[in-house]
Design an enzyme around this catalytic site. Structure first.
Site, PDB file in Angstrom:
ATOM      1  N   LYS B  84       0.821  -1.217   0.000  1.00  0.00           N
ATOM      2  CA  LYS B  84       0.000   0.000   0.000  1.00  0.00           C
ATOM      3  C   LYS B  84       0.855   1.266   0.000  1.00  0.00           C
ATOM      4  O   LYS B  84       0.452   2.299  -0.526  1.00  0.00           O
ATOM      5  CB  LYS B  84      -0.922   0.014   1.221  1.00  0.00           C
ATOM      6  CG  LYS B  84      -1.942  -1.123   1.262  1.00  0.00           C
ATOM      7  CD  LYS B  84      -3.022  -0.944   0.212  1.00  0.00           C
ATOM      8  CE  LYS B  84      -4.121  -1.986   0.337  1.00  0.00           C
ATOM      9  NZ  LYS B  84      -5.067  -1.928  -0.804  1.00  0.00           N
ATOM     10  N   GLU B 106     -10.334   5.574   2.685  1.00  0.00           N
ATOM     11  CA  GLU B 106     -11.089   4.507   3.317  1.00  0.00           C
ATOM     12  C   GLU B 106     -10.106   3.425   3.718  1.00  0.00           C
ATOM     13  O   GLU B 106      -9.022   3.337   3.163  1.00  0.00           O
ATOM     14  CB  GLU B 106     -12.102   3.914   2.319  1.00  0.00           C
ATOM     15  CG  GLU B 106     -11.514   2.882   1.346  1.00  0.00           C
ATOM     16  CD  GLU B 106     -10.515   3.461   0.354  1.00  0.00           C
ATOM     17  OE1 GLU B 106     -10.519   4.697   0.154  1.00  0.00           O
ATOM     18  OE2 GLU B 106      -9.729   2.682  -0.226  1.00  0.00           O
ATOM     19  N   SER B 371       2.505  -9.697  -0.636  1.00  0.00           N
ATOM     20  CA  SER B 371       2.128  -8.280  -0.630  1.00  0.00           C
ATOM     21  C   SER B 371       2.235  -7.610   0.736  1.00  0.00           C
ATOM     22  O   SER B 371       2.271  -6.393   0.828  1.00  0.00           O
ATOM     23  CB  SER B 371       0.702  -8.136  -1.159  1.00  0.00           C
ATOM     24  OG  SER B 371      -0.176  -8.950  -0.405  1.00  0.00           O
TER      25      SER B 371
END
Lengths: 276, 390
Positions: B84, B106, B371
């Site tokens: 992210k 969000e 990830s």
């Protein structure tokens, strides 16, 4: 396309701001919703806007969101909504009926299917809350094919080029908002509205109708003064109905009372204008 | 719009008219930024010195089967503990370029919220994170981290009070605040230009992995496997390999099984529809109401998917498989005990499928996008094992 909006905005009472209640179909349940619609139809309102409940209403504030969830929690289906529209059409043959929906409800069984249902149920217009100009073309083509007026929102931040496109694309009326944000927000901003209405008039747009934050007679008077042809009142009306219902009193009578207070204000404003 | 808004028939920007100018402004700024060597150098600097790129490509010694090599792209080692960070920094710099004084985002599991919060802190921009009240309760440490980074965390109580509702609330905020606020959307979903912006900021994962594989292993892998919730880590590693003869495999959360209603397999079990501004595959009922998804991994718990994935699935360029909660938790534990690496539950979905493919002998060399790291999932996995033992 039907001539109901043309009759409303071009008829003998056209100098008077049309008061257009907005309700969510099936709120709080099918029976109550049907009773409220019957009562409004019998009271002889100017026009009406009906929302289909949707799980993810991103353009709506808390009041309309809650109305949609009440309807869904009560088991309201799309078929129920169409039945309510059809029933209202039979009860009020001349009443302009607008639908307010989210795009997924239009696309999930195919865009042609939706507009066909809308026409068969007797709706006059459809506004898709999450459909901007750039995506509108295939929807509007299908609306036209079925004689449904596609309504667009003219927001306060529109450039003149975009306002011109909106004026050309919208049919029946032009939905004018004065503030950014979602339904039920703060008081309308008269200066912004005045400017948008003047621009729309110069563009020969369909009649401007104000929405978002319309809650009382003052807003009707402001609308009249600015040359708007109608007001849509949703959150305030739904709030009123819901508090009366929760108190155990008659929700349908509450809806009629609320709308007549606004209609009285519209009539008074029009009469004063004539006398002056 | 200047860029293509669709991937095949999927994508678009289904938002209220009021937001269309904000999306156009964002697209214009993005196009200009990508063409600006100064912006690119600035972002590269942040990625290297703040976030810790490049991340390693690591060959598993014991995880997997005989005869198949499983390679891990170690996004778990990135600052923040997940991929992210790549795009939170990219969009943060974009917001600064646009002169926005406020970031909103969000978050579901909290990883994107944390990445946005530390980006806001590092760049000195006020940050507000919308998070479902249900998610706040089950991801408490991430809520604490966001607050330490100075962000305001707003509890969303509408709907199921999870990620979907948090996105609704962020969109509502943005439709009133776009003049001074950037919506830092967390994945390759949402209205154009977000799927394209997020892909371009995440493609560094695949660009690095492709070069590292050539250097360390020689040639190209047979397959690249990544978990798909919204789909940003998968698009991030797929993009570099799109024109190569490499099989791309996206792994959807199978939850309690595809035949139950408790899963998040949007591509395998969804239907085309409009959610959060994009025409894409959506989990919905017969009336077009959006359904709640389910996954043991909060980061994959989303009833929509990025429109580019819907397109890659429809054209057959990528394959999509499911991994259920049970197999994901098993892979989570097994990678830890065989390799000494604790994967995020999201990534564990991809690991489980990679191991399945290895056992089937279909591929000789597989790259998995690891990830994120799995510390955040300790409590979830502990509870899950306890419940199964009963």
């Amino acid at each position: 396309m039907s001539t109901r909006y043309a009759t409303l905005f071009g008829g003998p009472a056209a100098s008077q701001v049309a008061v257009i209640p907005f309700l969510v179909l099936g709120d709080p349940d099918l029976d109550t919703s049907a009773r409220i619609l019957d009562a409004l139809a019998d009271a002889g309102i100017d026009a009406i806007e009906l929302g289909f409940p949707f799980s993810d209403p991103v353009a709506d504030g808390p009041v309309v969101q809650a109305a949609g969830w009440r309807a869904l929690a009560a088991g309201t289906t799309a078929d129920d909504c169409w039945d309510l529209v059809e029933r209202l059409r039979q009860r009020a043959p001349a009443l302009p009926i607008g639908l307010l929906v989210y795009a997924n409800l239009v696309v999930h069984r195919g865009v042609p299917h939706f507009y066909q249902r809308a026409a068969a149920a007797g709706a006059d217009s459809v506004l898709i809350a999450d459909l901007p100009l750039g995506e509108a073309e295939p929807f509007h083509a299908e609306a036209g094919r079925h004689g449904i007026a596609p309504v667009m929102i003219a927001p306060p931040n529109a450039t003149s080029a975009r306002l011109e496109q909106i004026a050309r694309a919208t049919r029946g009326y032009t939905y004018v908002t004065s503030r950014a944000g979602v339904t039920g927000a703060a008081d309308p901003d008269a200066a912004v509205l005045g400017a948008t209405i003047a621009d729309l008039r110069a563009l020969h747009a369909p009649p401007p109708v104000l929405g978002f934050g319309i809650s009382g007679p003052d807003h009707v008077r402001t609308a009249h003064r600015l040359g708007a042809r109608g007001v849509i009142t949703g959150s305030a009306l739904i709030n009123r109905i819901e508090s009366i219902r929760r108190a155990g009193d008659d929700a349908a009578a509450a809806a009629v009372d609320f709308v007549s207070i606004l209609r009285d204000a519209a009539l008074a404003a029009a009469t004063t204008a004539v006398e002056n | 719009m200047k860029l293509p808004t669709r991937f095949g028939r999927f994508g678009g920007y289904f938002v209220p008219e009021i937001l269309a100018p904000a999306l156009e402004e964002l697209e214009a700024a993005f196009v200009a930024a990508l063409a600006d060597p100064e912006f690119k150098a600035d972002l590269a600097g942040w990625l290297r010195h703040f976030a810790g790129r490049p991340t390693p490509l690591y060959r598993c010694r014991r995880f997997g089967g005989d005869g198949t090599e499983i390679w891990l792209k170690r996004e778990d080692l990135l600052h923040g503990g997940a991929h992210k960070t790549n795009q939170a920094l990219g969009q943060g710099l974009l917001a600064r370029r646009l002169g926005k004084r406020r970031l909103i985002a969000e978050t579901g599991a909290g990883q994107h919220g944390v990445a946005t919060a530390f980006t806001g802190a590092a760049l000195g921009i006020e940050t507000v994170i919308y998070m479902g009240a249900t998610d706040m309760a089950r991801q408490r440490p991430n809520v604490d981290r966001m607050r330490l980074f100075g962000a305001t965390v707003v509890a969303v109580t509408s709907g199921g009070a999870t990620l979907k509702d948090a996105i609704n609330e962020a969109l509502r905020d943005w439709s009133a605040s776009f003049a001074d606020t950037h919506y830092l959307l967390g994945t390759v979903a949402g209205p154009h230009p977000f799927p394209t912006i997020v892909r371009e900021f995440q493609r560094v994962i695949g660009d690095e992995a492709r070069a590292q594989f050539a250097e360390q292993a020689g040639g190209q892998p047979d397959a690249v496997v990544a978990a798909v919730g919204g789909g940003s880590n998968a698009i991030g590693i797929f993009t570099a390999f799109l024109d190569d003869p490499v099989v791309l495999i996206g792994v959807e959360p199978g939850g309690q099984g595809l035949e139950s209603n408790a899963h998040g397999a949007t591509i395998l079990r969804g239907r085309p529809g409009v959610l959060h501004g994009a025409f894409t595959q959506v989990l919905q009922d017969d009336d077009g109401q959006i359904r709640e998804s389910h996954s043991v991994s909060a980061g994959l718990d989303y009833p929509g998917v990025g429109p580019e994935h819907a397109h890659l699935a429809e054209t057959g360029r990528a394959r999509y498989l499911a991994c259920d909660d049970h197999d994901a938790v098993q892979a989570y534990q097994d990678l830890a005990s065989t390799e000494g690496i604790l994967p995020a539950l999201e990534s564990a979905h991809a690991l489980a499928v990679a191991r399945r493919l290895a056992a089937a002998g279909e591929f000789r060399r597989i790259v998995v996008n690891l990830s994120g790291r799995g510390d955040k999932d300790l409590a979830t996995v502990g509870r899950w094992i306890e419940e199964k033992a009963r």
